[in-house]
Design an enzyme around this catalytic site. Sequence first.
Site, PDB file in Angstrom:
ATOM      1  N   ASP A  40      -3.464   7.186  -3.218  1.00  0.00           N
ATOM      2  CA  ASP A  40      -4.590   6.378  -3.682  1.00  0.00           C
ATOM      3  C   ASP A  40      -5.561   5.964  -2.572  1.00  0.00           C
ATOM      4  OD1 ASP A  40      -2.804   6.479  -5.760  1.00  0.00           O
ATOM      5  OD2 ASP A  40      -2.595   4.312  -5.979  1.00  0.00           O
ATOM      6  N   GLU A  63      -3.056   1.338 -14.005  1.00  0.00           N
ATOM      7  CA  GLU A  63      -3.110   1.357 -12.540  1.00  0.00           C
ATOM      8  C   GLU A  63      -4.537   1.317 -11.971  1.00  0.00           C
ATOM      9  OE1 GLU A  63       0.928   3.454 -10.952  1.00  0.00           O
ATOM     10  OE2 GLU A  63      -0.852   4.722 -11.008  1.00  0.00           O
TER      11      GLU A  63
END
Length: 818
Positions: free
Chosen positions: A58, A223
């Site tokens: 990420d 998320e």
Amino acid sequence: MKAKLLASLVVMLLAFSIYPFYMTYAAAYPEFPYAATNYDEIYRPQYHFSPQGGWMNDINGVWYYNGTYHMSYQHYPHGLAWDNMHWGHATSTDMIHWVQKPIMLEPDVNVTGMCYSGSTVVDVNNTSGLKNGSNPVFVTLYTATKKGTCIAYSNDLGATWQDYPGNPVAVGGPNEATRDPKVFWHAPTSKWVCIIWENGMTFYTSTNLKNWTKVSNFNWGFECPDMFELAVDGGSIKKWVLMDASSSYYIGSFNGITFTPDAGGPYRMDTCDHFYASQTFSMNNFPSNRVIQMGWMRGFAVGKTPNWTHNASFPCELKLKTLPEGVRVTRTPISEISSLYDAIQHWGTQTLTSGTNLFAGKFSKCFDIEAVFNVSGATATQINFQIANRTITYNLTNKTILGKTLNPINNQVKIRMLVDWGELELFGNDGQLSYSENFAFTPSNHSISMTANGNITLVSADYRNLKRIWPGTALQKTYVDDAASGITYSGTWNAVNNDGIYLNNTCHYGNTTNGYIQFTFNGTQVEWYGLKNNDLGMADVYIDGVLKGDNIDCYSTTRAVQKLFSISGLSNASHTIKVVVTGAKNGSSANTYLVHDYFTYSGSSQPMVDDADSGVAYNGTWNAINNDPIYYNSTCHVGNTTNGYFQYTFTGTQVDWYGLKNVDLGMADVYIDNVLRGDNIDCYSTTRAVHKLFSISGLPNASHTIKVVVTGAKNAASSNTYLVHDYFVYATESSPGVIFYQDINYGGTASPVIVKGNYSSLPSGVPNDWMSSLKIPSGWIVEVYEHGGFGGTKWTFTADTPWVGSDCNDKMSSFKIY
């Protein structure tokens, strides 16, 4: 995404328990756990950011301060698979060229526990009270495992970070089950807003980044939330966009407390699953009103890319536009990409006929292409882009590309593609469609084509070759995995499978004293990559039976694959590398094992041909300029005789032309073997600098002539039509930079023999009288020594004073070429 990756962590931990080498972590902070790299490994992005080594996922905080852009990301620097999450860190002055920085957040060193995703802001007004010193404080909110939302902060512009003593702060729950805080400043309410993945997207507010109040919930998404405001069609009406990790998003309004979605949605911002967990730059002190996004590209399987796993998408500007289907977010590459352009060609309106390849003669692995078609009256049903081994088809009947819908707007379709060594990013109709994919383009294939299966009107097309963002020149390497059939093992070597730290997830390990690994290759340089860890021993390396590296120490407190041996300057011939287990070890090591991962081999560097080289022929009036340091060897040739030219004949598979760009320069045509390969190359620029103006590869490995012609045309902004020539670079992909000899006893055939380097004896297959017909390229020097190695009598030869019959052939004991 973290939950999905826990399974891989379990597999790795099980694997470590049954092999005689195990995981350790460095204690020093800030840690810089990266082996040196030239950023030219197989599939390594040349203009997309990837970490110098290790696993990346990420995108976390992306922020700006005082001329520097910062990017942080989920990172495991000690292996190629997801593991104990750190925060990696890189900086840039243009969002294009990135510099790897030390680890930002290191678990159980400067922060507690594994560090899941979050975001970073510049607290310019010190609302947090965490400032200490003259610099503004950088504040990061992140998810700490088993602890919850925590703060780390930096008072030295991001060089070092420390835990906030009051952690955890009251955002979300007490562990990683609620996670990924995204923080931004909401000016109308003068508060910080934090969105966290908690029963969908939950909103908190704060005045000081430390004390938070839960204010609302929007029960949607999964998320890594992000939220930003955009003007509709660049006007006065603004909307908020709320998105999740998959790039799904809603458009709506936000009052600082509650997000209210408009009718419709969710929509998808990027349509490929390889794009995930993106973030936009923090806007509270960003230098422009643009909203810039970077995402994680995650397509390559663990172990398919050596040294690192995964990369960032190219930075894109986000806009809200009114499209036929309604108001939607568009993504397009940031305008700064133009700084990477080094060969540009434009085509105007014309009919693209069936089978015609508009990009004929274009060879590249890094480029930005754009084509606009008017579909009215087209007889074609398909437009096919062929990029190496990948075919991308726009289907006019179904109005799809890559299986995604792309409807014409006002009867026109615009297709733009960024292609890198292992990355494809496609943008349709100025970002109406976005598609970001990791793809294994055939490394040796540089071909590009664009054809249709019928007639269609081409409104315009542009080809832009892209320079790489890393220092130096990328080599074309061949990778030989430990399991390759050509590798010979002697002694007891055990195979390991399914360990993500290794290329293709495999390695061989053993500790039989005098056992060895051996491989034969054709090339001028070779590298050996293996593991370093705290139970590994020492190795000797032989090239063609000669010891070239002794007692190479594989002990380290940090478990990582590294380049353990490298040699260049070998003759362009067959060589054998042998890595031997010595049975010795560092006094701190627990054992004498060696772990072999892979070899790489390649040719040598490319020869450069200066403008003043005797082999360069000039036609027309060309004036020599000396003593100008902007040019290679401080010289160039300049002229503006229409149809005047300069040309050079070389042997190889690729050639580049370097010349000046300036405010008074014109356009050039480039021919290879009398075939036009580059037309109307524009040398006008407001900045005076030498550029690569033309490049071609994939030629047959034979003699070719490059000719650069003054067209007499110019950019409308230019004040003249001059061309300025600086130098050529040419190479053979497999064996560039060789010296050639020609000997009548060998039928008069020129053959490659020797590359630059030091030699104590002639390479295998070279005749004893090789110097009797040696051809020395301009700028090269050959020193031949009589007896006594490099300390004896010396003869020196150059292109100007070549070998003319001395008897040093018979007396030679060694020689140098440089």
